[in-house]
Design a protein around this motif. Structure first.
Motif, PDB file in Angstrom:
ATOM      1  N   VAL A 141     -32.634 -76.001 -65.359  1.00  5.78           N
ATOM      2  CA  VAL A 141     -31.568 -75.835 -64.375  1.00  5.78           C
ATOM      3  C   VAL A 141     -32.113 -75.866 -62.944  1.00  5.78           C
ATOM      4  CG1 VAL A 141     -29.960 -74.123 -63.444  1.00  5.78           C
ATOM      5  CG2 VAL A 141     -29.967 -74.621 -65.886  1.00  5.78           C
ATOM      6  N   GLN A 142     -33.332 -75.394 -62.752  1.00  2.15           N
ATOM      7  CA  GLN A 142     -33.871 -75.200 -61.414  1.00  2.15           C
ATOM      8  C   GLN A 142     -34.481 -76.474 -60.828  1.00  2.15           C
ATOM      9  OE1 GLN A 142     -36.171 -71.356 -61.119  1.00  2.15           O
ATOM     10  NE2 GLN A 142     -35.841 -71.364 -63.328  1.00  2.15           N
ATOM     11  N   GLN A 143     -34.344 -76.618 -59.527  1.00  3.23           N
ATOM     12  CA  GLN A 143     -34.938 -77.756 -58.827  1.00  3.23           C
ATOM     13  C   GLN A 143     -36.394 -77.499 -58.450  1.00  3.23           C
ATOM     14  OE1 GLN A 143     -32.673 -79.696 -55.712  1.00  3.23           O
ATOM     15  NE2 GLN A 143     -34.505 -79.951 -54.441  1.00  3.23           N
ATOM     16  N   SER A 144     -36.749 -76.251 -58.216  1.00  2.00           N
ATOM     17  CA  SER A 144     -38.053 -75.923 -57.631  1.00  2.00           C
ATOM     18  C   SER A 144     -39.223 -76.516 -58.391  1.00  2.00           C
ATOM     19  CB  SER A 144     -38.229 -74.401 -57.563  1.00  2.00           C
ATOM     20  OG  SER A 144     -37.225 -73.818 -56.769  1.00  2.00           O
ATOM     21  N   TYR A 145     -39.106 -76.576 -59.728  1.00  2.00           N
ATOM     22  CA  TYR A 145     -40.260 -76.937 -60.541  1.00  2.00           C
ATOM     23  C   TYR A 145     -40.197 -78.373 -61.056  1.00  2.00           C
ATOM     24  CZ  TYR A 145     -40.568 -71.948 -60.080  1.00  2.00           C
ATOM     25  OH  TYR A 145     -40.621 -70.688 -59.541  1.00  2.00           O
TER      26      TYR A 145
END
Length: 317
Positions: A141-145
């Motif tokens: 779900v996350q963009q950071s990684y």
């Protein structure tokens, strides 16, 4: 008991690969006794865990028989899950079409199929294969990684893995730093959701998606991106619109995660689609008069609108 807890059955990727390889090479029904003889303790990897500094795991001798017990635990775990077949006489074999190369695909398809009969609450709270699904869904779900996010998921006591996962899975749903997080990352790599990058991992589900392309397209060569994502989510419910995402995204939103716009494809899936296009497995098209196109998220804040996905045959891949 969690598949990704290195003190529990099912957690050893070494033994998973080893047992599967032996069954494939035998190419016949194999008794449990024969498996135990072929993989007797002195031939097994030294798998008895011993804590070191920074929560690393060392390999020590098997004088207490730990390797053999772990072998039997892992064998029984995957027999119960249905990865290998066992008849009434206790003879064990691999399923039709099994190869050493497609083991990750077989394992992923199996554990997803087994989860279909579970209730939503079981997906959220049980501790068999569910901890992997919950943690990996939160990462996807996350963009950071992702590559566009620029951060890597780093293991270890001072790494980012604990924040990346447990920030969104508080309480009993969180993963233990020493026993679960390292194995979770190894399974993420093995099953095709993570790619090694530097000293850590980047979230990239390309390898998990690729085996499903043929069945997603079925007899069709072209699909709207909306339909493609819907069908893919049925096979891989960790991805956009899938069951696991629908369960976990609202919980993450309560904890401060900001959902994407309806027309936006998640960064992790966006990257996978572009990578599959670069490998000539797909072609991503934008019809000039299509108002239903969706936005792929690209590095440096860029984006790309796509309305149709064309499946390129393996001959041309």
């Amino acid at each position: 008991m969690s598949m990704i807890n290195n003190a529990h059955p099912g957690s050893s990727l070494v033994l998973l690969n080893l047992i599967d390889r032996v069954l494939l090479r035998k190419n016949k029904l194999v008794s449990r006794t024969e498996l135990l003889e072929v993989l007797r303790p002195e031939l097994l990897p030294k798998l008895s865990p011993k804590k070191k500094k920074d929560d690393e795991v060392d390999e020590v001798d098997d004088s207490d028989g730990t390797a053999m017990r772990r072998f039997e635990w892992n064998l029984d775990f995957w027999l119960k899950e249905g990865l290998w077949l066992q008849d009434d006489a206790g003879m064990i074999s691999v399923s039709s079409g099994a190869t050493q190369r497609n083991l990750p695909e077989r394992v992923l398809e199996l554990i997803i199929d087994n989860a279909k009969s579970q209730t939503d609450q079981e997906i959220l709270d049980e501790k068999n294969t569910e901890p992997f699904f919950r943690a990996m869904t939160c990462l996807l779900v996350q963009q950071s990684y992702t590559f566009m996010g620029g951060e890597t998921v780093l293991p270890g006591k001072n790494g980012s893995a604990q924040k990346a996962v447990n920030r969104w899975l508080p309480g009993e749903r969180s993963l233990n730093l020493s026993n679960e997080l390292p194995t979770f990352l190894q399974y993420g790599d093995f099953l095709g959701f993570l790619e090694p990058f530097g000293s850590g991992y980047i979230v990239d589900p390309t390898r998990a998606i690729e085996p499903y392309l043929k069945v997603v397209f079925a007899s069709e060569s072209k699909l709207s991106l909306n339909i493609f994502i819907e069908r893919l989510a049925e096979k891989l419910p960790l991805l956009d619109g899938g069951r696991f995402r629908r369960l976990l995204e609202p919980m993450m939103e309560e904890l401060g995660w900001s959902p994407r716009e309806v027309h936006q494809v998640s960064p992790s899936l966006s990257h996978a689609l572009v990578r599959l296009e670069s490998a000539f497995r797909l072609r991503l098209d934008q019809a000039s008069d299509d108002n239903s196109s969706m936005q792929l998220q690209l590095p440096e804040g860029k984006h790309r609108f796509v309305s149709e996905v064309v499946y390129l045959s393996e001959v041309n891949a």
